[in-house]
Design an enzyme around this catalytic site. Structure first.
Site, PDB file in Angstrom:
ATOM      1  N   VAL A  29     -45.914   2.056  52.936  1.00  0.00           N
ATOM      2  CA  VAL A  29     -46.115   0.864  51.855  1.00  0.00           C
ATOM      3  C   VAL A  29     -45.205   1.147  50.787  1.00  0.00           C
ATOM      4  O   VAL A  29     -45.197   0.443  49.650  1.00  0.00           O
ATOM      5  CB  VAL A  29     -47.567   1.380  51.370  1.00  0.00           C
ATOM      6  CG1 VAL A  29     -48.837   1.128  52.077  1.00  0.00           C
ATOM      7  CG2 VAL A  29     -47.627   2.747  50.700  1.00  0.00           C
ATOM      8  N   ASP A  30     -44.030   1.431  50.928  1.00  0.00           N
ATOM      9  CA  ASP A  30     -42.895   1.644  50.032  1.00  0.00           C
ATOM     10  C   ASP A  30     -42.077   0.412  49.758  1.00  0.00           C
ATOM     11  O   ASP A  30     -41.203   0.615  48.828  1.00  0.00           O
ATOM     12  CB  ASP A  30     -42.266   3.023  50.008  1.00  0.00           C
ATOM     13  CG  ASP A  30     -41.738   3.157  51.118  1.00  0.00           C
ATOM     14  OD1 ASP A  30     -41.199   2.139  51.877  1.00  0.00           O
ATOM     15  OD2 ASP A  30     -41.632   4.315  51.797  1.00  0.00           O
ATOM     16  N   HIS A  39     -49.802  -1.438  56.932  1.00  0.00           N
ATOM     17  CA  HIS A  39     -50.714  -0.958  55.724  1.00  0.00           C
ATOM     18  C   HIS A  39     -50.306  -1.590  54.464  1.00  0.00           C
ATOM     19  O   HIS A  39     -50.849  -1.101  53.493  1.00  0.00           O
ATOM     20  CB  HIS A  39     -50.632   0.472  55.919  1.00  0.00           C
ATOM     21  CG  HIS A  39     -51.161   1.361  56.953  1.00  0.00           C
ATOM     22  ND1 HIS A  39     -50.760   2.475  57.202  1.00  0.00           N
ATOM     23  CD2 HIS A  39     -52.046   0.809  57.886  1.00  0.00           C
ATOM     24  CE1 HIS A  39     -51.366   2.924  58.583  1.00  0.00           C
ATOM     25  NE2 HIS A  39     -52.296   1.697  58.805  1.00  0.00           N
ATOM     26  N   CYS A  53     -54.618  -8.803  41.538  1.00  0.00           N
ATOM     27  CA  CYS A  53     -55.870  -8.687  40.604  1.00  0.00           C
ATOM     28  C   CYS A  53     -57.108  -9.012  41.442  1.00  0.00           C
ATOM     29  O   CYS A  53     -57.235 -10.056  41.975  1.00  0.00           O
ATOM     30  CB  CYS A  53     -55.949  -9.894  39.504  1.00  0.00           C
ATOM     31  SG  CYS A  53     -57.595  -9.810  38.466  1.00  0.00           S
ATOM     32  N   CYS A 107     -59.247 -12.276  39.648  1.00  0.00           N
ATOM     33  CA  CYS A 107     -58.765 -13.903  39.553  1.00  0.00           C
ATOM     34  C   CYS A 107     -57.489 -14.039  40.862  1.00  0.00           C
ATOM     35  O   CYS A 107     -57.106 -15.048  40.964  1.00  0.00           O
ATOM     36  CB  CYS A 107     -58.123 -14.169  38.294  1.00  0.00           C
ATOM     37  SG  CYS A 107     -56.553 -13.597  37.811  1.00  0.00           S
ATOM     38  N   GLU A 120     -40.336  17.772  63.684  1.00  0.00           N
ATOM     39  CA  GLU A 120     -41.251  18.388  64.363  1.00  0.00           C
ATOM     40  C   GLU A 120     -41.977  17.830  65.535  1.00  0.00           C
ATOM     41  O   GLU A 120     -41.724  16.546  65.602  1.00  0.00           O
ATOM     42  CB  GLU A 120     -42.623  18.563  63.434  1.00  0.00           C
ATOM     43  CG  GLU A 120     -42.271  18.931  61.863  1.00  0.00           C
ATOM     44  CD  GLU A 120     -41.838  20.512  61.763  1.00  0.00           C
ATOM     45  OE1 GLU A 120     -42.636  21.357  62.889  1.00  0.00           O
ATOM     46  OE2 GLU A 120     -41.368  21.006  60.758  1.00  0.00           O
TER      47      GLU A 120
HETATM   48  P1  NAD Z   1     -47.786  11.927  58.057  1.00  0.00           P
HETATM   49  O1  NAD Z   1     -47.646  12.146  56.729  1.00  0.00           O
HETATM   50  O2  NAD Z   1     -49.022  11.929  58.738  1.00  0.00           O
HETATM   51  O3  NAD Z   1     -46.581  12.258  59.039  1.00  0.00           O
HETATM   52  C1  NAD Z   1     -45.301  12.459  58.566  1.00  0.00           C
HETATM   53  C2  NAD Z   1     -44.268  12.759  59.841  1.00  0.00           C
HETATM   54  O4  NAD Z   1     -43.193  12.750  59.312  1.00  0.00           O
HETATM   55  C3  NAD Z   1     -44.647  14.031  60.105  1.00  0.00           C
HETATM   56  O5  NAD Z   1     -44.596  14.267  61.792  1.00  0.00           O
HETATM   57  C4  NAD Z   1     -43.195  15.015  59.743  1.00  0.00           C
HETATM   58  O6  NAD Z   1     -42.912  15.999  60.711  1.00  0.00           O
HETATM   59  C5  NAD Z   1     -42.297  13.588  59.871  1.00  0.00           C
HETATM   60  N1  NAD Z   1     -41.192  14.066  58.591  1.00  0.00           N
HETATM   61  C6  NAD Z   1     -40.992  14.638  57.812  1.00  0.00           C
HETATM   62  N2  NAD Z   1     -39.800  14.750  57.270  1.00  0.00           N
HETATM   63  C7  NAD Z   1     -38.964  14.087  57.984  1.00  0.00           C
HETATM   64  C8  NAD Z   1     -37.813  13.338  57.943  1.00  0.00           C
HETATM   65  N3  NAD Z   1     -36.812  13.734  57.124  1.00  0.00           N
HETATM   66  N4  NAD Z   1     -37.357  12.726  58.882  1.00  0.00           N
HETATM   67  C9  NAD Z   1     -38.256  12.213  59.867  1.00  0.00           C
HETATM   68  N5  NAD Z   1     -39.509  12.493  60.175  1.00  0.00           N
HETATM   69  C10 NAD Z   1     -40.033  13.467  59.047  1.00  0.00           C
HETATM   70  O7  NAD Z   1     -47.343  10.182  57.972  1.00  0.00           O
HETATM   71  P2  NAD Z   1     -47.939   8.952  58.687  1.00  0.00           P
HETATM   72  O8  NAD Z   1     -48.100   9.130  60.317  1.00  0.00           O
HETATM   73  O9  NAD Z   1     -46.975   7.552  58.484  1.00  0.00           O
HETATM   74  O10 NAD Z   1     -49.410   8.661  58.029  1.00  0.00           O
HETATM   75  C11 NAD Z   1     -49.608   8.778  56.882  1.00  0.00           C
HETATM   76  C12 NAD Z   1     -50.271   7.310  56.326  1.00  0.00           C
HETATM   77  O11 NAD Z   1     -49.744   7.520  54.997  1.00  0.00           O
HETATM   78  C13 NAD Z   1     -49.393   6.131  56.695  1.00  0.00           C
HETATM   79  O12 NAD Z   1     -50.624   5.474  57.047  1.00  0.00           O
HETATM   80  C14 NAD Z   1     -48.740   5.477  55.627  1.00  0.00           C
HETATM   81  O13 NAD Z   1     -49.036   4.196  55.573  1.00  0.00           O
HETATM   82  C15 NAD Z   1     -49.075   6.486  54.465  1.00  0.00           C
HETATM   83  N6  NAD Z   1     -48.097   6.914  53.535  1.00  0.00           N
HETATM   84  C16 NAD Z   1     -46.765   6.160  53.207  1.00  0.00           C
HETATM   85  C17 NAD Z   1     -45.857   6.722  52.474  1.00  0.00           C
HETATM   86  C18 NAD Z   1     -44.674   5.698  52.301  1.00  0.00           C
HETATM   87  O14 NAD Z   1     -44.900   4.475  52.183  1.00  0.00           O
HETATM   88  N7  NAD Z   1     -43.493   6.262  51.973  1.00  0.00           N
HETATM   89  C19 NAD Z   1     -45.906   7.917  52.287  1.00  0.00           C
HETATM   90  C20 NAD Z   1     -46.987   8.809  52.504  1.00  0.00           C
HETATM   91  C21 NAD Z   1     -47.949   8.440  53.240  1.00  0.00           C
HETATM   92 ZN    ZN Z   2     -56.711 -11.479  36.801  1.00  0.00          ZN
END
Ligand code: NAD
Ligand code: ZN
Length: 251
Positions: free
Chosen positions: A103-104, A119, A127, A130, A215
């Site tokens: 979501v970044d 997501h 808002c 509105c 991992e």
């Molecule tokens: P998760 O946190 O469940 O898994 C993250 C995965 O990234 C793990 O498997 C981990 O081993 C791996 N990882 C760690 N460091 C890494 C690297 N340097 N390079 C590659 N892989 C690496 O995340 P998910 O499966 O995306 O699910 C979590 C939910 O949280 C998602 O729906 C997401 O929208 C949200 N989320 C988004 C952000 C963001 O927008 N940056 C951050 C945190 C969570």
């Molecule tokens: Zn408003």
């Protein structure tokens, strides 16, 4: 490792139409922590409580305790070499689209155009009263909660627990997953559904699945191979290989 980089480069060139599915790991090297990892937000907050749409609607000041921490990280973050490598792959004509759970907004900032945000995106807020839409940098996130001029509380334009995935994002992702020749599965633990179904759809349609993650994950057994390492390092190596060695890879 060298061998797997070459194998991935060759599979991408051969497949022509590829899709990348990205998760929180993709942005770790941009300074945004994963939720589930050590020091992640979910050690501090119960996501199904703080990140639930019901909490945001009934107690926005509580939901914003967690949201504020996420927004602080997101506002500061810049795309890392992994994001830039995916932007290159799109420009080179190999990448059909990115399905991201993030979501970044960093794929947009890196220059990709075909992005399905499963997501939503926390770089914009809406808002809840509105419907006014603003950039996150146009509001004061330190307010508890941040409010519109109409006094309604703001909601980041992301999908909260208790909300449905935008139907268009879901149907386009399914279609892209069914029709790609290869899928890059990057930095996702693949436990959040329905995003986690996409690699399964691609695999049963015959696509080659290439996982990039430091991992193993629940998807590893389904993937053709795992390139173990951070995406900010691995993706540029693959793209460099394609750029420098295309003639040899295509044969
Ligand atoms: P998760 O946190 O469940 O898994 C993250 C995965 O990234 C793990 O498997 C981990 O081993 C791996 N990882 C760690 N460091 C890494 C690297 N340097 N390079 C590659 N892989 C690496 O995340 P998910 O499966 O995306 O699910 C979590 C939910 O949280 C998602 O729906 C997401 O929208 C949200 N989320 C988004 C952000 C963001 O927008 N940056 C951050 C945190 C969570
Ligand atoms: Zn408003």
């Amino acid at each position: 490792m060298e061998e797997l980089i070459t194998r991935a480069a060759r599979d991408i060139v051969k497949a022509k139409r590829i899709v990348a599915i990205t998760g929180a790991g993709m942005s770790v090297e941009s300074g945004i922590a994963t939720f589930r990892g050590q020091g992640g937000l979910w050690e501090k907050y119960d996501p199904e409580e703080y990140g639930h749409i019901y909490t945001l609607r009934t107690a926005p000041e509580k939901a914003w305790i967690m949201l504020r921490e996420m927004e602080r990280e997101i506002i500061k973050a810049k795309p890392n070499p992994g994001h830039h490598a995916l932007a290159d792959l799109e420009k080179m004509g190999y990448l059909s689209c990115i399905i991201t759970q993030n979501v970044d907004g960093l794929h947009h900032e890196a220059g990709n155009r075909e992005i399905i945000e499963f997501h939503g995106n926390m770089r914009e807020v809406v808002c809840m009263q509105c419907g006014k839409r603003l950039k996150i940098t146009e509001i004061s996130i330190e307010d508890s909660p941040p409010r519109c001029t109409c006094k309604g509380a703001f909601k980041p334009d992301a999908v909260f627990f208790g909300e449905a995935i935008p139907p268009l994002a879901l149907s386009r992702s399914q279609q892209e997953s069914r029709s790609c020749g290869a899928m890059l599965v990057i930095g996702t633990s693949a436990v959040v559904t329905p995003a986690a179904y996409m690699p399964r759809i691609a695999s049963s349609a015959g696509a080659t699945l290439i996982e990039i993650n430091p991992e193993e994950t629940e998807l590893t057994p389904l993937c053709n191979y795992l390139i173990k390492g951070p995406s900010g390092k691995i993706l540029p190596l693959i793209v460099d290989k394609i750029k420098n060695d295309l003639a040899n890879l295509s044969v």
